[in-house]
Design a protein around this motif. Sequence first.
Motif, short mmCIF file in Angstrom:
data_model
loop_
_atom_site.label_atom_id
_atom_site.label_comp_id
_atom_site.label_asym_id
_atom_site.label_seq_id
_atom_site.Cartn_x
_atom_site.Cartn_y
_atom_site.Cartn_z
N THR A 55 0.85 -1.18 0.00
CA THR A 55 0.00 0.00 0.00
C THR A 55 0.89 1.23 0.00
O THR A 55 1.79 1.34 0.84
CB THR A 55 -0.91 0.02 1.25
OG1 THR A 55 -1.68 -1.20 1.26
CG2 THR A 55 -1.85 1.20 1.22
N ARG A 56 0.64 2.12 -0.92
CA ARG A 56 1.37 3.39 -0.98
C ARG A 56 0.39 4.52 -0.68
O ARG A 56 -0.70 4.56 -1.25
CB ARG A 56 2.01 3.59 -2.34
CG ARG A 56 3.16 2.64 -2.58
CD ARG A 56 3.97 3.03 -3.80
NE ARG A 56 5.20 2.26 -3.83
CZ ARG A 56 5.59 1.53 -4.86
NH1 ARG A 56 4.85 1.47 -5.95
NH2 ARG A 56 6.72 0.86 -4.80
N THR A 57 0.81 5.41 0.21
CA THR A 57 0.01 6.59 0.54
C THR A 57 0.86 7.82 0.33
O THR A 57 2.10 7.75 0.36
CB THR A 57 -0.48 6.53 2.01
OG1 THR A 57 0.66 6.40 2.87
CG2 THR A 57 -1.43 5.37 2.24
N GLY A 58 0.22 8.94 0.11
CA GLY A 58 0.95 10.19 -0.12
C GLY A 58 0.82 10.63 -1.56
O GLY A 58 -0.26 10.57 -2.14
N THR A 59 1.94 11.04 -2.15
CA THR A 59 1.90 11.62 -3.50
C THR A 59 1.60 10.61 -4.61
O THR A 59 1.13 10.98 -5.67
CB THR A 59 3.24 12.32 -3.83
OG1 THR A 59 4.30 11.38 -3.65
CG2 THR A 59 3.47 13.53 -2.95
N HIS A 60 1.87 9.32 -4.38
CA HIS A 60 1.62 8.28 -5.39
C HIS A 60 0.83 7.13 -4.77
O HIS A 60 1.35 6.03 -4.59
CB HIS A 60 2.94 7.76 -5.97
CG HIS A 60 3.72 8.79 -6.71
ND1 HIS A 60 3.46 9.12 -8.01
CD2 HIS A 60 4.73 9.60 -6.31
CE1 HIS A 60 4.29 10.07 -8.39
NE2 HIS A 60 5.07 10.39 -7.37
N PRO A 61 -0.46 7.35 -4.45
CA PRO A 61 -1.24 6.29 -3.79
C PRO A 61 -1.49 5.10 -4.72
O PRO A 61 -1.73 5.27 -5.91
CB PRO A 61 -2.55 6.98 -3.42
CG PRO A 61 -2.66 8.15 -4.35
CD PRO A 61 -1.25 8.55 -4.70
N ALA A 62 -1.37 3.91 -4.15
CA ALA A 62 -1.63 2.68 -4.91
C ALA A 62 -1.75 1.52 -3.94
O ALA A 62 -1.30 1.60 -2.80
CB ALA A 62 -0.50 2.41 -5.89
N GLN A 63 -2.37 0.45 -4.42
CA GLN A 63 -2.38 -0.79 -3.67
C GLN A 63 -2.21 -1.93 -4.66
O GLN A 63 -2.89 -2.00 -5.67
CB GLN A 63 -3.67 -0.97 -2.88
CG GLN A 63 -3.60 -2.21 -1.98
CD GLN A 63 -4.76 -2.27 -1.01
OE1 GLN A 63 -5.91 -2.20 -1.41
NE2 GLN A 63 -4.44 -2.43 0.26
N MET A 64 -1.25 -2.82 -4.34
CA MET A 64 -1.00 -3.98 -5.19
C MET A 64 -0.95 -5.21 -4.30
O MET A 64 -0.41 -5.16 -3.20
CB MET A 64 0.32 -3.81 -5.95
CG MET A 64 0.32 -2.63 -6.90
SD MET A 64 1.97 -2.25 -7.55
CE MET A 64 2.06 -3.41 -8.91
N LEU A 65 -1.52 -6.29 -4.80
CA LEU A 65 -1.55 -7.55 -4.06
C LEU A 65 -0.71 -8.57 -4.82
O LEU A 65 -0.83 -8.69 -6.04
CB LEU A 65 -2.99 -8.05 -3.94
CG LEU A 65 -3.15 -9.39 -3.23
CD1 LEU A 65 -3.11 -9.17 -1.72
CD2 LEU A 65 -4.46 -10.04 -3.61
N PHE A 66 0.15 -9.28 -4.08
CA PHE A 66 0.99 -10.31 -4.67
C PHE A 66 0.69 -11.62 -3.96
O PHE A 66 0.88 -11.73 -2.75
CB PHE A 66 2.47 -9.96 -4.51
CG PHE A 66 2.83 -8.63 -5.11
CD1 PHE A 66 3.08 -8.51 -6.46
CD2 PHE A 66 2.91 -7.50 -4.32
CE1 PHE A 66 3.41 -7.28 -7.03
CE2 PHE A 66 3.23 -6.27 -4.86
CZ PHE A 66 3.47 -6.16 -6.22
N ALA A 67 0.20 -12.60 -4.69
CA ALA A 67 -0.07 -13.94 -4.16
C ALA A 67 0.35 -14.92 -5.26
O ALA A 67 -0.08 -14.79 -6.41
CB ALA A 67 -1.54 -14.11 -3.81
#
Length: 154
Positions: free
Chosen positions: A75-87
């Motif tokens: 999970t990235r928060t701030g200027t470049h928000p994103a969420q990526m899941l790795f399974a």
Amino acid sequence: MEAEQEKPLKKDVIITIASRQNFDGCEPDRIDLITAGRLYRRNGKYFISYEESELTGMEGTRTTLKLEDRQVTMTRTGTHPAQMLFAEHKKHVGLYQTEIGSMTIATHTSHLVNTIGENGGSLAIDYTVEIDSNLAGTHRFEMAVTPSDGISRL
């Protein structure tokens, strides 16, 4: 039988990241980063958090990795928000925010090895990325986590 009380864990750590990206038609890209971060445990799961830097092009962004058995959520928060899941052997579709807008990003994880515990460890993820359903490239992400009080032993 009573559940064992979880002992709180919060440690300052040194995080070493080696990220390789291969995009069609481009030279391979590699980012090597050593940064300070925090390792903690909550509800039986380990978390690693650190601030991105100018080197990664995401200054002003905090990255947090949630480590579960065979799955990692970034999970990235701030200027470049994103969420990526790795399974491992799974595909995950999410939104990625950029300066020019949002795009649909899918990750397909082919290999995931996680040995991170209360004394640090390592994480390796091999995955592909699709942008708006088109293969964009292959990636390898490696992270080593060392308690900062043990850094003098390196």
